[in-house]
Write a protein that holds these residues in place. Structure first.
Motif, mmCIF file in Angstrom:
data_model
loop_
_atom_site.group_PDB
_atom_site.id
_atom_site.type_symbol
_atom_site.label_atom_id
_atom_site.label_comp_id
_atom_site.label_asym_id
_atom_site.label_seq_id
_atom_site.Cartn_x
_atom_site.Cartn_y
_atom_site.Cartn_z
ATOM 1 N N ALA A 445 15.157 -16.751 -4.328
ATOM 2 C CA ALA A 445 14.522 -17.349 -5.004
ATOM 3 C C ALA A 445 13.973 -17.611 -6.583
ATOM 4 O O ALA A 445 14.494 -16.904 -7.805
ATOM 5 C CB ALA A 445 12.219 -16.930 -4.671
ATOM 6 N N ALA A 446 13.602 -18.678 -7.111
ATOM 7 C CA ALA A 446 13.694 -18.499 -8.445
ATOM 8 C C ALA A 446 12.201 -18.151 -9.386
ATOM 9 O O ALA A 446 11.924 -17.887 -10.586
ATOM 10 C CB ALA A 446 13.987 -20.682 -8.688
ATOM 11 N N SER A 447 11.360 -18.193 -8.919
ATOM 12 C CA SER A 447 10.102 -17.384 -8.875
ATOM 13 C C SER A 447 9.846 -16.983 -8.118
ATOM 14 O O SER A 447 9.219 -16.236 -6.891
ATOM 15 C CB SER A 447 9.416 -18.272 -9.792
ATOM 16 N N ALA A 451 8.803 -17.428 -3.824
ATOM 17 C CA ALA A 451 9.113 -16.071 -3.307
ATOM 18 C C ALA A 451 8.448 -15.468 -1.993
ATOM 19 O O ALA A 451 7.972 -15.201 -1.406
ATOM 20 C CB ALA A 451 10.424 -14.917 -3.767
ATOM 21 N N ALA A 452 6.947 -15.950 -2.492
ATOM 22 C CA ALA A 452 5.551 -15.009 -1.958
ATOM 23 C C ALA A 452 5.381 -15.462 -0.810
ATOM 24 O O ALA A 452 5.372 -14.399 -0.189
ATOM 25 C CB ALA A 452 4.289 -16.289 -3.232
ATOM 26 N N ILE A 589 7.950 -6.336 -5.611
ATOM 27 C CA ILE A 589 7.440 -7.335 -6.597
ATOM 28 C C ILE A 589 7.062 -7.486 -8.607
ATOM 29 O O ILE A 589 8.034 -8.035 -9.062
ATOM 30 C CB ILE A 589 6.313 -7.753 -6.243
ATOM 31 N N GLY A 590 6.426 -5.916 -8.392
ATOM 32 C CA GLY A 590 6.432 -6.037 -10.113
ATOM 33 C C GLY A 590 8.108 -6.015 -10.681
ATOM 34 O O GLY A 590 8.248 -6.459 -11.588
ATOM 35 N N LEU A 595 11.269 -8.828 -14.782
ATOM 36 C CA LEU A 595 12.248 -8.887 -15.158
ATOM 37 C C LEU A 595 12.336 -10.355 -15.574
ATOM 38 O O LEU A 595 12.953 -10.822 -16.254
ATOM 39 C CB LEU A 595 13.831 -8.770 -13.739
ATOM 40 N N ARG A 596 11.934 -11.054 -13.905
ATOM 41 C CA ARG A 596 12.281 -12.900 -14.787
ATOM 42 C C ARG A 596 11.494 -13.342 -16.093
ATOM 43 O O ARG A 596 11.283 -13.480 -17.231
ATOM 44 C CB ARG A 596 10.968 -13.549 -13.723
ATOM 45 N N ARG A 597 10.160 -12.126 -16.335
ATOM 46 C CA ARG A 597 10.046 -12.934 -17.750
ATOM 47 C C ARG A 597 10.977 -12.086 -18.844
ATOM 48 O O ARG A 597 10.647 -12.605 -20.123
ATOM 49 C CB ARG A 597 8.218 -11.486 -17.651
#
Length: 835
Positions: A445-447, A451-452, A589-590, A595-597
């Motif tokens: 997923a891109a975000s 993915a949720a 998830i955390g 990592l995305r941030r």
């Protein structure tokens, strides 16, 4: 705690005699002692636990959990192999957090450290009715463990379950089934024997009938005292057949037993084998055939006693007769169906559970597919999983073992099945697959928002719960917003999903405020003093049939990133297990969100650097050129000025030239990285370039240089750029290496590539910073602290040039001091310089 052994206490003859009596009594607890050990291991979260009896020479393991197969199976262990002796010596609790660091050599070198990999233990004594310490309950761990007062108190409370462990008036009790009072109240003689032939139960009526006391027979083989004979043969063969058939309804046989005065006593024996977590036990009621007229009257009482015996088991037991009709269903299985207070088995039992029994994939299990019916048709079933789905009750899973019951001649008498609940174990196993699905959803997923739905689908499917939601904290506002949801029945738009949590209110809001998991077993009653918002959410949940809620925080270290909230429609158990399992998903998830941030911040930083470079190119270069030109003109006419003014003009000229070089290098790096700077690629002798660069560096340095170069090596490349890279690497080596140091340069060919290696003996690079030294403007901490000048562009320029040549650059330690820079270049450029 100082660990010492008191040999006077251990060798005390009064205590040893009490221990001997306790050892004879312990087999009467066969149906519970292993369960007590397992309870201790579970509550103290240790892999092993033991219940032992200790005389003046040996330790006897009478109950255990988690010990290796066959441990102490052949009798007593020497006291040197025991840690429970510390509890006997103190007649109180004893513990050790780490045996390998104890002051006492006897503890550090204890045999169990090697044989069981033991590192920590806690042990409390077991006392008889007079207070004599006769044994111990011990928790064992293979890792260092800090024992708290709560751990010791828990161990003492569990040990109380085994008290008293002796006393002639209770030696015949099967305490594991809480049947002491029941057995003493039975007027018929009762005898219990384990599969080895050891007597584990002997009530007062049996003492009166056979003349032996419980002390004389319990804990010894039945042939040592009672010597039963069946069909003219010793009882051993018949006893083996009995345990193989494992009948759960009374089987009546006539045999003779030896009275204490030596005469043979004819008795009629009503036998049954009881299956339990501790093993099988043959339970027998003995009737003196001289009083034949009482036999019929006793049969019904025997049956009632057997029913009570089976109802006390924690495992489920079901049996059918020779026609396949279910004739026995103990309390554990009746509770599964919701029939806790109903004793009679329904006439059409298969119809009464239609649709309730399921295969592991939740497909309906037909009656003939059940383990009981498979055993009825001759199959032995070992630990087959059966799922029960009862409306209004939680879904449960059982590992079921079943076998046929055969007569001596092989004819079918029926079948029996024993079911152990494994809901928690299977749920933990299924979460491994859930974690894999969550990882796949995050990876593709891109975000997190994208993915949720897939994440929540995996979680609800694993839990068997109807719905779940994911909330994430917005970076800008700091508010918690819905990021995704999933429901097995879809979203009817009733406001259940996509609501805005309020900090400190509702289950999600409370976790947002506290950062701690929250389990609400019953949403209607377990939220104290609900607010108006909470009352509204409760009504929405109840209208959907939701009763249980579990919410866990999504974290990155100490930073709260969101909340994962899951909803169940039926009462749930295993609160701690489910919290741990969902914490694992929240942690995945955390990590992903963090990592995305971090990637987003890195993109912002890169954009800022690019903006700075553009500013330099457009706004700084022109005025800088004017400064350089004017400084040159001033220098030409400086002869007419005094020395101070001449010095100032020289400083302006040098500083302007330095700044010009930095700007030129910065723009050069940017041009190479963007592909706007063109390269002139031709066949060049790399060895010649290396040799010339080394000679130039050596001429202006006090360091010693050495080379290991082939005669020549031809590669495709831009000679000017390659020389620029080598000059820069050698300049770094000279700059960061103290006088008297050494620089070694080599060229090696390997397959389709050439490797150039520059090694120095300088100050080196901190390991944690090695991955960043190729970034623009980065300078190591040790370089900055030592005041060595530089701008952090040299290695980034070298990296950009080498990448345009389709090569790589790597930096490693040069032990004991310095670094090694390795350039790897292909012989031929596939399509010119890389973009």
């Amino acid at each position: 705690m100082t660990l010492t052994l008191d040999e006077v206490v251990l060798r005390d003859p009064v205590r040893s005699a009490a221990a001997g009596a306790a050892r004879q009594a312990m087999p009467g607890r066969l149906l519970q002692i292993d369960t007590v050990a397992r309870l201790a291991a579970s509550l103290l979260n240790v892999p092993m636990a033991t219940v032992t009896v200790i005389d003046d020479r040996h330790e006897f393991v009478v109950g255990s959990h988690g010990l290796p197969y066959g441990w102490a199976a052949n009798g007593g262990l020497p006291l040197s192999s025991a840690v429970s002796t510390y509890a006997i010596s103190r007649n109180g609790p004893a513990s050790c957090a780490d045996m390998l660091v104890e002051d006492s050599a006897a503890v550090r070198d204890h045999p169990l450290v090697e044989r069981l990999a033991l590192r920590a233990f806690a042990t409390v004594p077991l006392c008889d009715e007079t207070g004599q310490p006769v044994g111990a309950l011990t928790a064992l761990h293979t890792e260092p463990r800090q024992w708290t007062a709560k751990h010791i108190r828990t161990l003492i409370d569990i040990a109380e379950l085994l008290r008293p462990v002796t006393g002639t008036d209770r030696l015949g009790c099967v305490v594991g089934l809480d049947s002491a009072a029941l057995l003493d109240s039975v007027q018929e003689a009762f005898l219990a024997v384990d599969p080895r032939g050891i007597v584990v139960g002997f009530n007062a009526a049996a003492q009166r009938l056979l003349g032996h006391t419980a002390v004389q027979v319990c804990g010894r083989h039945v042939d040592d005292s009672l010597l039963p004979v069946y069909g003219g043969q010793p009882i051993g063969l018949a006893l083996s057949r009995l345990f193989e058939a494992a009948p759960h309804r009374p089987v009546v046989r006539d045999l003779t037993m030896r009275h204490r005065d030596g005469h043979r006593l004819p008795v009629r024996v009503s036998l049954a084998v009881v299956a339990s977590a501790g093993g099988s036990v043959a339970c027998a009621f003995l009737t003196d055939l001289s009083r034949q007229e009482a036999a019929e009257r006793l049969a019904d009482r025997h049956s009632r006693f057997m029913d009570a015996l089976l109802d006390s088991l924690s495992v489920g037991v079901v049996a059918c007769d020779e026609s396949g009709r279910v004739v026995l269903l103990n309390r554990a299985l009746r509770e599964v169906r919701g029939w806790a207070d109903v004793r009679a088995v329904p006439v059409d039992y298969p119809a009464s559970i239609n649709g309730i029994l399921r295969h592991p994939d939740l497909q309906t299990m037909q009656w003939q597919q059940t383990p009981l019916m498979r055993a009825f048709h001759g199959e032995r079933v070992d630990a087959a999983d059966v799922v029960t789905v009862v409306p209004g009750h939680r879904t449960r899973r059982f590992a079921t073992t079943a076998q046929p019951i055969l007569d001596e001649d092989g004819s079918r008498l029926g079948a029996v099945a024993v079911a152990h609940e494994v809901t928690a174990v299977r749920r933990a196993e299924s979460f491994r697959e859930c974690h894999r699905q969550v990882e796949h959803a995050l990876r593709t997923a891109a975000s997190a928002t994208e993915a949720a739905p897939e994440i929540l689908r995996a979680v609800t499917g694993t839990l068997g719960w109807p719905c779940a939601e994911l909330f994430l904290v917005d970076d800008t506002t700091g508010m918690l917003h819905p990021s995704g949801h999933h429901s097995v029945t879809g979203d009817p738009g009733d406001g259940f999903f996509a609501h805005q949590p309020i900090r400190g209110q509702g289950v999600t809001g409370r976790v947002w405020q506290t950062g701690q998991p929250l389990w609400v077993a019953d949403i209607a009653t377990d939220l104290p003093q609900p607010t108006a918002y909470e009352r509204e959410r409760i009504q929405v949940c109840l209208s959907r049939g939701i009763h249980t809620i579990l919410a866990v925080p999504v974290r990155d270290g100490g930073t709260l990133l969101g909340v994962l909230t899951c909803y169940a429609g039926t009462p749930e158990h295993h609160e701690d297990l489910l919290t741990v399992l969902l914490d694992g998903v929240a942690a995945q998830i955390g990590v992903y969100v963090a990592l995305r941030r971090a990637e987003q911040y890195a993109r912002h930083l890169s954009r800022s650097q690019n903006d700075f470079i553009a500013l330099v190119g457009h706004e700084v270069r022109t005025p800088l050129a004017a400064l350089a030109g004017n400084a040159g003109l001033l220098a030409e006419d400086a002869s007419a000025l005094d020395p101070d003014h001449q010095h100032m003009i020289e400083v302006i000229g040098r500083s302007t030239a330095t700044l010009q070089r930095i700007v030129d290098t910065l723009l050069d790096v940017a041009g190479i990285e963007s592909g706007q700077t063109s390269f002139t690629v031709e066949a060049v002798d790399l060895v010649s370039i290396v040799r010339d660069a080394v000679a130039a560096a050596e001429a202006t340095s006090t360091l010693t240089f050495s080379t290991d170069l082939p005669h020549h090596t031809v590669v495709d490349g831009d000679p000017v750029r390659l020389r620029q890279v080598l000059d820069g690497l050698l300049a770094n080596a000279v700059t960061y290496t103290a006088a008297g140091g050494h620089v070694a340069v080599s060229v090696q060919t390997t397959g389709d590539t050439v490797q150039v290696q520059v090694a120095d003996t300088g100050i080196g690079i901190v390991a944690a910073e090695r991955d960043r030294v190729l970034d623009r403007f980065f300078r190591g901490e040790n370089v900055r602290h030592q005041g060595i000048p530089g701008n952090g562009l040299g290695l980034s320029l070298a990296s950009a040039v080498i990448r345009r040549h389709h090569g790589t650059i790597r930096i490693d330690d040069n032990q004991p001091h310095g670094v090694i820079v390795r350039l790897c270049l292909p012989y031929h450029q596939p399509d010119g310089p890389a973009s």
